[in-house]
Design an enzyme around this catalytic site. Structure first.
Site, PDB file in Angstrom:
ATOM      1  N   ARG A  28      13.876  70.118  -9.025  1.00 49.89           N
ATOM      2  CA  ARG A  28      15.273  69.810  -9.367  1.00 49.89           C
ATOM      3  C   ARG A  28      15.778  70.873 -10.329  1.00 49.89           C
ATOM      4  NH1 ARG A  28      16.780  64.051 -11.964  1.00 49.89           N
ATOM      5  NH2 ARG A  28      16.115  64.991 -13.914  1.00 49.89           N
ATOM      6  N   SER A  65      17.965  57.534  -5.163  1.00 46.43           N
ATOM      7  CA  SER A  65      18.065  56.936  -6.499  1.00 46.43           C
ATOM      8  C   SER A  65      18.815  55.614  -6.430  1.00 46.43           C
ATOM      9  CB  SER A  65      18.824  57.875  -7.447  1.00 46.43           C
ATOM     10  OG  SER A  65      18.156  59.100  -7.583  1.00 46.43           O
ATOM     11  N   LYS A 119      18.993  63.241 -18.702  1.00 41.36           N
ATOM     12  CA  LYS A 119      20.053  62.815 -17.775  1.00 41.36           C
ATOM     13  C   LYS A 119      21.010  61.903 -18.521  1.00 41.36           C
ATOM     14  CE  LYS A 119      20.342  62.514 -12.839  1.00 41.36           C
ATOM     15  NZ  LYS A 119      19.742  62.173 -11.554  1.00 41.36           N
TER      16      LYS A 119
END
Lengths: 214, 214
Positions: B41, B109, B141
């Site tokens: 990511r 997710s 995040k």
């Protein structure tokens, strides 16, 4: 069979400049005014937003107006676009061609002889059209460097043409200066249409101005 | 045949947190320490950088450690990854499954019951694993919202399991708190490994802590 492309007047969308109109509204008007190809570009959109935007643009395009997606090969495939346009920092053109297969169009940006050489070094049929620019420096892509000028564009376009590639010029092109851009197969516009009060009229004016290319 | 997945200790890479080490260096050490799956990511990387990063991570992974790419389906396909992980704002899961075919893994997710319902409403075989979180709020995040807590995670995980989906918990998990995360098939970590002075030791500690899941 490779999708058809008329690159004469190639619109690259800009969501912010199109506001308060939607991008599909601007595209619909621009195509009525004479835009011949459309690239959906939105660097700020999520992948899902870009997908939905591409579907919405596709829905307003008449047959014969090729639809490109900037950078996002997955979105282009899913949305049934006619092609993909990549910059020199996006996925490598040979790999993109492998993903999109033989029928879709592939555009590649080239801002100088070294970047054009990347396109020319690829196997024939990898790239269809080279986006040459910026012709003039432009506020919609402040990182694109100083302008090549019409002479610089024409030199790169000649190199592309000698290799059998089509080319479009991009960067700061308006109805007022389009006639000075020569040697290419078409011109790309962003703000000249997306920021225009009347995108249809703007496209019509541009189309008249670029008529000198033909 | 669908690629194999052991989600017990699932590392999501973070390029900035890995500095000054490279991501492949951190991944190599983490896998030696017991990481069983890896997701590349990097939201700041260009598509080409992400492609090159994915190839570099793939090169250090031993067989049996599944490699996912976050969001970028085109990169996952080109780099020969085992799967893709998408968020609720990325390309829709059914469309992603159509692009990746039947053999690759798809993660989605889910941060609340409505998002889990998206996964559960899809045809069987669309999604393989649900990423549930954040368990705790996490600096990596900041937009992911307040934490679900272990009880909230377990409730969502039970829903996923009832539908035949595997699940992993993510968000703020460390060796100190991993044992309190239950009901899932594995835990995801980012900073607990990527920011650790010794990623191999950090992975080993985490692997021991999540052993209680089995």
């Amino acid at each position: 069979m490779r999708a058809a492309l008329d690159p004469t007047l190639y619109l690259v969308t800009d969501t912010a400049l199109s506001c308060p109109r939607t991008v599909p509204d601007v595209v619909r008007a621009a195509v009525t005014g004479g835009v011949t190809a459309v690239q959906v570009r939105d660097k700020d959109a999520s992948r899902r937003e870009l997908y939905e935007l591409t579907l919405a643009v596709r829905a307003v395009l008449p047959p014969g107006v090729a639809l490109f997606v900037n950078d996002a090969v997955d979105v282009a495939l899913l949305a049934g676009a006619d092609g993909v346009h990549v910059g020199q920092d996006d996925l490598p053109p040979a790999e993109v061609r492998a993903l999109i297969g033989p029928d879709r169009l592939l555009g590649l940006s080239a801002g100088n002889p070294a970047e054009l050489a990347v396109a020319l070094a690829l196997p024939p049929g990898t790239v269809d059209v080279v986006g040459i620019g910026p012709v003039w420096s432009t506020p919609t892509k402040p990182d694109a460097g100083a302008g090549l000028g019409p002479a610089g564009v024409a030199a790169l376009a000649a190199g592309a043409r000698a290799a059998g590639l089509r080319s479009v010029a991009i960067g700061g092109i308006s109805a007022a200066n389009a006639a000075s851009v020569t040697g290419v197969d078409g011109v790309c516009v962003v703000s000249a249409v997306c920021a225009a009060p009347d995108p249809e009229a703007a496209a019509r004016e541009l189309r008249a101005a670029v008529g000198v290319l033909a």
